[in-house]
Design an enzyme around this catalytic site. Structure first.
Site, PDB file in Angstrom:
ATOM      1  CB  SER A   8     -17.798  36.641  -0.758  1.00  0.00           C
ATOM      2  OG  SER A   8     -17.834  35.457  -1.042  1.00  0.00           O
ATOM      3  CG  HIS A  31     -13.356  37.003  -1.753  1.00  0.00           C
ATOM      4  ND1 HIS A  31     -12.061  36.183  -1.442  1.00  0.00           N
ATOM      5  CD2 HIS A  31     -14.360  35.360  -1.241  1.00  0.00           C
ATOM      6  CE1 HIS A  31     -11.988  35.523  -1.265  1.00  0.00           C
ATOM      7  NE2 HIS A  31     -13.117  34.490  -1.093  1.00  0.00           N
ATOM      8  CG  ASP A  33     -16.106  32.308  -2.235  1.00  0.00           C
ATOM      9  OD1 ASP A  33     -15.050  32.049  -1.377  1.00  0.00           O
ATOM     10  OD2 ASP A  33     -17.223  33.192  -1.458  1.00  0.00           O
ATOM     11  CG  MET A  35     -17.439  26.420  -3.104  1.00  0.00           C
ATOM     12  SD  MET A  35     -18.790  27.221  -1.869  1.00  0.00           S
ATOM     13  CE  MET A  35     -18.197  28.210  -1.086  1.00  0.00           C
ATOM     14  CG  HIS A  66     -11.181  31.312  -1.650  1.00  0.00           C
ATOM     15  ND1 HIS A  66     -12.172  31.439  -0.953  1.00  0.00           N
ATOM     16  CD2 HIS A  66     -10.292  30.212  -2.010  1.00  0.00           C
ATOM     17  CE1 HIS A  66     -11.534  30.446  -0.075  1.00  0.00           C
ATOM     18  NE2 HIS A  66     -10.477  30.188  -0.370  1.00  0.00           N
ATOM     19  CG  MET A  68     -13.795  27.150  -1.394  1.00  0.00           C
ATOM     20  SD  MET A  68     -14.372  27.810  -0.770  1.00  0.00           S
ATOM     21  CE  MET A  68     -14.845  29.507  -1.475  1.00  0.00           C
ATOM     22  CG  MET A 137     -10.420  28.702   4.460  1.00  0.00           C
ATOM     23  SD  MET A 137     -11.213  30.280   3.438  1.00  0.00           S
ATOM     24  CE  MET A 137     -12.587  29.908   4.055  1.00  0.00           C
ATOM     25  N   GLY A 142     -17.200  25.933   2.650  1.00  0.00           N
ATOM     26  CA  GLY A 142     -17.488  25.341   2.003  1.00  0.00           C
ATOM     27  C   GLY A 142     -18.868  26.471   2.024  1.00  0.00           C
ATOM     28  N   GLY A 144     -21.463  29.931   3.010  1.00  0.00           N
ATOM     29  CA  GLY A 144     -21.291  31.379   3.605  1.00  0.00           C
ATOM     30  C   GLY A 144     -22.240  31.639   4.862  1.00  0.00           C
ATOM     31  N   GLY A 145     -21.705  32.334   5.717  1.00  0.00           N
ATOM     32  CA  GLY A 145     -23.113  32.278   7.750  1.00  0.00           C
ATOM     33  C   GLY A 145     -22.423  31.418   8.152  1.00  0.00           C
ATOM     34  CG  ASP A 175     -12.846  33.777   2.871  1.00  0.00           C
ATOM     35  OD1 ASP A 175     -14.619  34.187   3.014  1.00  0.00           O
ATOM     36  OD2 ASP A 175     -12.966  33.384   2.104  1.00  0.00           O
ATOM     37  N   GLY A 176     -14.252  34.750   6.569  1.00  0.00           N
ATOM     38  CA  GLY A 176     -15.412  33.442   6.934  1.00  0.00           C
ATOM     39  C   GLY A 176     -15.879  34.539   8.449  1.00  0.00           C
ATOM     40  N   GLY A 177     -16.790  34.461   8.578  1.00  0.00           N
ATOM     41  CA  GLY A 177     -17.087  35.251   8.902  1.00  0.00           C
ATOM     42  C   GLY A 177     -17.415  36.548  10.001  1.00  0.00           C
ATOM     43  N   GLY A 197     -19.186  38.006   3.290  1.00  0.00           N
ATOM     44  CA  GLY A 197     -20.813  37.631   1.888  1.00  0.00           C
ATOM     45  C   GLY A 197     -21.694  38.014   3.272  1.00  0.00           C
TER      46      GLY A 197
HETATM   47  C1  DX5 Z   1     -16.170  30.056   2.141  1.00  0.00           C
HETATM   48  C2  DX5 Z   1     -16.261  31.169   1.315  1.00  0.00           C
HETATM   49  C3  DX5 Z   1     -16.236  32.397   1.913  1.00  0.00           C
HETATM   50  C4  DX5 Z   1     -17.969  33.060   2.146  1.00  0.00           C
HETATM   51  C5  DX5 Z   1     -17.825  34.074   3.218  1.00  0.00           C
HETATM   52  O1  DX5 Z   1     -16.115  28.808   2.273  1.00  0.00           O
HETATM   53  O2  DX5 Z   1     -14.528  30.943   0.769  1.00  0.00           O
HETATM   54  O3  DX5 Z   1     -15.557  33.210   0.953  1.00  0.00           O
HETATM   55  O4  DX5 Z   1     -17.937  33.166   1.314  1.00  0.00           O
HETATM   56  O5  DX5 Z   1     -18.727  34.021   3.844  1.00  0.00           O
HETATM   57  P1  DX5 Z   1     -19.345  34.394   5.207  1.00  0.00           P
HETATM   58  O6  DX5 Z   1     -18.807  36.283   5.069  1.00  0.00           O
HETATM   59  O7  DX5 Z   1     -20.980  34.571   5.307  1.00  0.00           O
HETATM   60  O8  DX5 Z   1     -19.185  33.621   6.257  1.00  0.00           O
HETATM   61 ZN    ZN Z   2     -14.103  32.661  -0.228  1.00  0.00          ZN
END
Ligand code: DX5
Ligand code: ZN
Length: 222
Positions: A8, A31, A33, A35, A66, A68, A137, A142, A144-145, A175-177, A197
């Site tokens: 991402s 990827h 993102d 928003m 993606h 959002m 998800m 919303g 990253g990290g 997606d996420g963590g 990400g």
């Molecule tokens: C969160 C995004 C993710 C994000 C993932 O809303 O959809 O794609 O970038 O980031 P990490 O891998 O750091 O959780």
């Molecule tokens: Zn994403």
């Protein structure tokens, strides 16, 4: 079945976008993102960054967008024109999910649908057979990290079962963590594409981050 990686770019250094994308040239997906500050409490970037990403990506790399954003059907054609290969919309973001999926297909793009951690998986059922990609998800979208929500594992297993039951070849994405620590467990649960990400664009560079994930995914097979 080998798992595909989808770094991402939300976590990359935007002053060096081209170099960051070059560093992930071995990833199957890029990827992206998007928003809008309404569907999620954060604003990221939009069409010009997508277009630049497409230009910087390796030929054949899948540009995985993606969305959002509220009522994504308003912008599907614009994101398709700017370089998306796949468009993934949230079930929570529109009362016209079915229409959004059909519109994406009519644009000649791969149709994805995504569910937040608090949304029933049943919302996927009516469109499941039309899907090219289902995204689970594993954080609240919303930012990253954030820390991986372990209940996502069971949700991946459930949807993997449903896709297999209907003989669907859709990708199952998480997606996420996602990190080198949980990547193999997600693959075991049935995920076929992992978004990452912060675990890719870390202090030691994206190429190193990507290879850590690959190693975590192959170690056990050796
Ligand atoms: C969160 C995004 C993710 C994000 C993932 O809303 O959809 O794609 O970038 O980031 P990490 O891998 O750091 O959780
Ligand atoms: Zn994403």
């Amino acid at each position: 079945m080998s798992v595909k990686l989808a770094p991402s770019i939300l976590a990359c250094d935007f002053t060096r976008l081209g170099e960051e994308i070059a560093a992930i040239a071995s990833a199957e997906y890029v990827h992206v993102d998007v928003m809008d500050g309404l569907f999620v409490p954060n604003i990221s970037f939009g069409l010009p960054i997508l277009a630049a990403t497409k230009r910087a990506a390796k030929a054949g790399q899948f540009i995985d967008v993606h969305l959002m954003i509220e009522r994504p059907e308003r912008y599907l054609a614009d994101f398709a024109a700017a370089g998306a290969d796949g468009l993934t919309v949230h079930v929570e973001a529109t009362p016209h999910l079915h229409r959004a999926v059909q519109m994406t297909k009519a644009l000649g793009k791969r149709a994805g649908v995504v569910v937040n951690p608090g949304t029933s998986l049943e919302t996927l059922r009516p469109v499941l057979s039309d899907m090219d990609l289902v995204l689970i998800m594993s954080v609240n979208p919303g930012f990253g990290g954030q820390a991986f929500l372990p209940e996502a594992l069971g949700r991946v297993r459930t949807v993997r079962g449903w896709l297999d039951e209907i003989g669907s070849a859709a990708e199952l994405q998480v997606d996420g963590g996602v990190t080198a620590e949980n990547a193999q467990a997600l693959a075991d649960a049935g995920a076929s594409v992992l978004v990452a990400g912060s675990s890719v664009f870390g202090a030691d560079g994206a190429a190193a981050g990507l290879s850590r994930l690959r190693t975590a995914l192959t170690e056990r097979a050796i």
